[in-house]
Motif scaffolding. Structure first.
Motif, PDB file in Angstrom:
ATOM      1  N   PRO A   3      -2.705  -5.240 -15.488  1.00  0.00           N
ATOM      2  CA  PRO A   3      -2.293  -6.601 -15.127  1.00  0.00           C
ATOM      3  C   PRO A   3      -1.538  -6.624 -13.795  1.00  0.00           C
ATOM      4  CG  PRO A   3      -1.675  -6.085 -17.388  1.00  0.00           C
ATOM      5  CD  PRO A   3      -2.180  -4.821 -16.770  1.00  0.00           C
ATOM      6  N   VAL A   4      -1.698  -7.705 -13.071  1.00  0.00           N
ATOM      7  CA  VAL A   4      -1.057  -7.845 -11.769  1.00  0.00           C
ATOM      8  C   VAL A   4       0.463  -7.797 -11.900  1.00  0.00           C
ATOM      9  CG1 VAL A   4      -0.758  -9.405  -9.803  1.00  0.00           C
ATOM     10  CG2 VAL A   4      -2.990  -9.158 -10.874  1.00  0.00           C
ATOM     11  N   SER A   5       0.995  -8.335 -12.972  1.00  0.00           N
ATOM     12  CA  SER A   5       2.451  -8.345 -13.153  1.00  0.00           C
ATOM     13  C   SER A   5       3.007  -6.930 -13.234  1.00  0.00           C
ATOM     14  CB  SER A   5       2.826  -9.137 -14.401  1.00  0.00           C
ATOM     15  OG  SER A   5       2.227  -8.564 -15.548  1.00  0.00           O
ATOM     16  N   TRP A   6       2.239  -5.980 -13.750  1.00  0.00           N
ATOM     17  CA  TRP A   6       2.696  -4.591 -13.798  1.00  0.00           C
ATOM     18  C   TRP A   6       2.774  -4.006 -12.401  1.00  0.00           C
ATOM     19  CZ3 TRP A   6       0.001  -1.647 -18.354  1.00  0.00           C
ATOM     20  CH2 TRP A   6       0.307  -2.280 -19.557  1.00  0.00           C
ATOM     21  N   VAL A   7       1.761  -4.288 -11.588  1.00  0.00           N
ATOM     22  CA  VAL A   7       1.742  -3.770 -10.221  1.00  0.00           C
ATOM     23  C   VAL A   7       2.875  -4.392  -9.409  1.00  0.00           C
ATOM     24  CG1 VAL A   7       0.373  -3.601  -8.103  1.00  0.00           C
ATOM     25  CG2 VAL A   7      -0.731  -3.320 -10.324  1.00  0.00           C
ATOM     26  N   GLN A   8       3.144  -5.678  -9.630  1.00  0.00           N
ATOM     27  CA  GLN A   8       4.219  -6.360  -8.910  1.00  0.00           C
ATOM     28  C   GLN A   8       5.597  -5.843  -9.303  1.00  0.00           C
ATOM     29  OE1 GLN A   8       4.117  -8.621  -6.438  1.00  0.00           O
ATOM     30  NE2 GLN A   8       1.922  -8.356  -6.368  1.00  0.00           N
ATOM     31  N   VAL A  13      11.249  -1.695  -9.862  1.00  0.00           N
ATOM     32  CA  VAL A  13      11.647  -0.551 -10.692  1.00  0.00           C
ATOM     33  C   VAL A  13      12.146   0.594  -9.811  1.00  0.00           C
ATOM     34  CG1 VAL A  13      10.744   1.256 -12.220  1.00  0.00           C
ATOM     35  CG2 VAL A  13      10.196  -1.134 -12.656  1.00  0.00           C
ATOM     36  N   PHE A  14      11.443   0.860  -8.725  1.00  0.00           N
ATOM     37  CA  PHE A  14      11.900   1.889  -7.793  1.00  0.00           C
ATOM     38  C   PHE A  14      13.259   1.533  -7.195  1.00  0.00           C
ATOM     39  CE2 PHE A  14       7.496   3.612  -7.316  1.00  0.00           C
ATOM     40  CZ  PHE A  14       7.811   4.928  -7.577  1.00  0.00           C
ATOM     41  N   LEU A  67      -6.671   6.537 -10.873  1.00  0.00           N
ATOM     42  CA  LEU A  67      -6.304   7.307  -9.690  1.00  0.00           C
ATOM     43  C   LEU A  67      -5.870   6.371  -8.564  1.00  0.00           C
ATOM     44  CD1 LEU A  67      -6.129  10.137  -8.460  1.00  0.00           C
ATOM     45  CD2 LEU A  67      -8.481   9.838  -7.679  1.00  0.00           C
ATOM     46  N   ALA A  68      -6.558   5.252  -8.411  1.00  0.00           N
ATOM     47  CA  ALA A  68      -6.165   4.271  -7.399  1.00  0.00           C
ATOM     48  C   ALA A  68      -4.781   3.701  -7.716  1.00  0.00           C
ATOM     49  CB  ALA A  68      -7.198   3.151  -7.322  1.00  0.00           C
ATOM     50  N   LEU A  69      -4.498   3.467  -8.984  1.00  0.00           N
ATOM     51  CA  LEU A  69      -3.173   2.980  -9.376  1.00  0.00           C
ATOM     52  C   LEU A  69      -2.104   4.028  -9.082  1.00  0.00           C
ATOM     53  CD1 LEU A  69      -1.541   0.724 -10.701  1.00  0.00           C
ATOM     54  CD2 LEU A  69      -1.937   1.871 -12.889  1.00  0.00           C
ATOM     55  N   TYR A  70      -2.444   5.300  -9.291  1.00  0.00           N
ATOM     56  CA  TYR A  70      -1.501   6.379  -8.974  1.00  0.00           C
ATOM     57  C   TYR A  70      -1.175   6.387  -7.480  1.00  0.00           C
ATOM     58  CZ  TYR A  70       0.207  11.060  -8.010  1.00  0.00           C
ATOM     59  OH  TYR A  70       0.945  12.109  -7.560  1.00  0.00           O
ATOM     60  N   LEU A  72      -1.383   3.903  -5.409  1.00  0.00           N
ATOM     61  CA  LEU A  72      -0.595   2.698  -5.140  1.00  0.00           C
ATOM     62  C   LEU A  72       0.862   2.911  -5.548  1.00  0.00           C
ATOM     63  CD1 LEU A  72      -0.602  -0.281  -4.240  1.00  0.00           C
ATOM     64  CD2 LEU A  72      -1.058  -0.862  -6.631  1.00  0.00           C
ATOM     65  N   PHE A  73       1.067   3.543  -6.693  1.00  0.00           N
ATOM     66  CA  PHE A  73       2.415   3.845  -7.185  1.00  0.00           C
ATOM     67  C   PHE A  73       3.157   4.752  -6.210  1.00  0.00           C
ATOM     68  CE2 PHE A  73       5.420   5.944 -10.075  1.00  0.00           C
ATOM     69  CZ  PHE A  73       5.968   4.835 -10.713  1.00  0.00           C
ATOM     70  N   VAL A  74       2.495   5.783  -5.725  1.00  0.00           N
ATOM     71  CA  VAL A  74       3.112   6.711  -4.773  1.00  0.00           C
ATOM     72  C   VAL A  74       3.427   6.001  -3.458  1.00  0.00           C
ATOM     73  CG1 VAL A  74       2.672   8.774  -3.367  1.00  0.00           C
ATOM     74  CG2 VAL A  74       2.091   8.772  -5.790  1.00  0.00           C
ATOM     75  N   ALA A  75       2.509   5.208  -2.961  1.00  0.00           N
ATOM     76  CA  ALA A  75       2.724   4.509  -1.691  1.00  0.00           C
ATOM     77  C   ALA A  75       3.875   3.513  -1.796  1.00  0.00           C
ATOM     78  CB  ALA A  75       1.444   3.798  -1.259  1.00  0.00           C
ATOM     79  N   LEU A  76       3.909   2.726  -2.864  1.00  0.00           N
ATOM     80  CA  LEU A  76       4.998   1.767  -3.025  1.00  0.00           C
ATOM     81  C   LEU A  76       6.333   2.464  -3.230  1.00  0.00           C
ATOM     82  CD1 LEU A  76       3.328  -1.028  -5.171  1.00  0.00           C
ATOM     83  CD2 LEU A  76       4.036  -1.130  -2.787  1.00  0.00           C
ATOM     84  N   GLY A  77       6.329   3.608  -3.895  1.00  0.00           N
ATOM     85  CA  GLY A  77       7.564   4.372  -4.042  1.00  0.00           C
ATOM     86  C   GLY A  77       8.083   4.873  -2.709  1.00  0.00           C
ATOM     87  N   ALA A  78       7.190   5.352  -1.870  1.00  0.00           N
ATOM     88  CA  ALA A  78       7.614   5.833  -0.552  1.00  0.00           C
ATOM     89  C   ALA A  78       8.086   4.684   0.333  1.00  0.00           C
ATOM     90  CB  ALA A  78       6.458   6.581   0.114  1.00  0.00           C
ATOM     91  N   ILE A  79       7.436   3.532   0.245  1.00  0.00           N
ATOM     92  CA  ILE A  79       7.888   2.372   1.014  1.00  0.00           C
ATOM     93  C   ILE A  79       9.281   1.961   0.568  1.00  0.00           C
ATOM     94  CG2 ILE A  79       7.471  -0.100   1.370  1.00  0.00           C
ATOM     95  CD1 ILE A  79       4.470   0.593   1.375  1.00  0.00           C
ATOM     96  N   THR A  80       9.525   1.992  -0.730  1.00  0.00           N
ATOM     97  CA  THR A  80      10.844   1.633  -1.256  1.00  0.00           C
ATOM     98  C   THR A  80      11.904   2.615  -0.784  1.00  0.00           C
ATOM     99  OG1 THR A  80       9.790   0.661  -3.194  1.00  0.00           O
ATOM    100  CG2 THR A  80      12.139   1.136  -3.352  1.00  0.00           C
ATOM    101  N   VAL A  81      11.580   3.897  -0.739  1.00  0.00           N
ATOM    102  CA  VAL A  81      12.540   4.882  -0.229  1.00  0.00           C
ATOM    103  C   VAL A  81      12.860   4.585   1.229  1.00  0.00           C
ATOM    104  CG1 VAL A  81      12.809   7.328   0.373  1.00  0.00           C
ATOM    105  CG2 VAL A  81      11.962   6.693  -1.874  1.00  0.00           C
ATOM    106  N   GLY A  82      11.843   4.266   2.021  1.00  0.00           N
ATOM    107  CA  GLY A  82      12.084   3.906   3.416  1.00  0.00           C
ATOM    108  C   GLY A  82      12.970   2.688   3.556  1.00  0.00           C
ATOM    109  N   LEU A  83      12.760   1.695   2.691  1.00  0.00           N
ATOM    110  CA  LEU A  83      13.600   0.503   2.725  1.00  0.00           C
ATOM    111  C   LEU A  83      15.034   0.815   2.308  1.00  0.00           C
ATOM    112  CD1 LEU A  83      11.180  -2.161   1.238  1.00  0.00           C
ATOM    113  CD2 LEU A  83      12.045  -2.040   3.570  1.00  0.00           C
ATOM    114  N   LEU A  84      15.191   1.673   1.314  1.00  0.00           N
ATOM    115  CA  LEU A  84      16.539   2.000   0.859  1.00  0.00           C
ATOM    116  C   LEU A  84      17.303   2.810   1.902  1.00  0.00           C
ATOM    117  CD1 LEU A  84      15.961   2.746  -2.911  1.00  0.00           C
ATOM    118  CD2 LEU A  84      17.198   0.828  -1.911  1.00  0.00           C
ATOM    119  N   VAL A  85      16.603   3.575   2.710  1.00  0.00           N
ATOM    120  CA  VAL A  85      17.272   4.270   3.810  1.00  0.00           C
ATOM    121  C   VAL A  85      17.837   3.237   4.776  1.00  0.00           C
ATOM    122  CG1 VAL A  85      16.886   5.732   5.831  1.00  0.00           C
ATOM    123  CG2 VAL A  85      15.949   6.393   3.633  1.00  0.00           C
ATOM    124  N   LEU A  86      17.092   2.168   4.995  1.00  0.00           N
ATOM    125  CA  LEU A  86      17.533   1.130   5.921  1.00  0.00           C
ATOM    126  C   LEU A  86      18.622   0.240   5.336  1.00  0.00           C
ATOM    127  CD1 LEU A  86      14.134  -0.048   7.381  1.00  0.00           C
ATOM    128  CD2 LEU A  86      15.850   1.365   8.490  1.00  0.00           C
TER     129      LEU A  86
END
Length: 100
Positions: A3-8, A13-14, A67-70, A72-86
């Motif tokens: 579901p889209v709500s899970w991806v959103q 969560v990160f 695998l595509a969801l995995y 996406l999960f990794v990419a969004l996690g890395a983006i969140t880490v970059g944002l938290l550094v800022l």
């Protein structure tokens, strides 16, 4: 299909999971923490690297949806880490007062 709500909810969560870690890290570093421009550079580099998993994703969603969801999960996690550094650059009140 997921579901889209899970991806959103991946990014929030990160943020909830890692905000305390980054706050503790910057607090523990104290005066040894990197300067503000270095933190911006680190955040921008991490966010740039976060888009690499999108290049490695399988072409079709039907080939390997989990695998595509995995990826996406990794990419969004890395983006969140970059944002938290800022985010934890300096308190805004100190910046507005001109205290560095």
């Amino acid at each position: 299909m997921v579901p889209v709500s899970w991806v959103q909810s991946i990014n929030p969560v990160f943020i909830i999971a890692l905000a305390g870690v980054f706050a503790a890290m910057w607090t523990r570093l104290g005066s040894r923490q990197p300067a503000t421009p270095v933190k911006f550079d680190l955040g921008a580099i991490v966010m740039g690297l976060a888009f690499l998993p999108f290049l490695l994703m399988p072409e079709g969603a039907n080939q390997a949806p989990l695998l595509a969801l995995y990826f996406l999960f990794v990419a969004l996690g890395a983006i969140t880490v970059g944002l938290l550094v800022l985010v934890f650059v300096r308190p805004i009140r100190r910046l507005m007062a001109g205290v560095h």
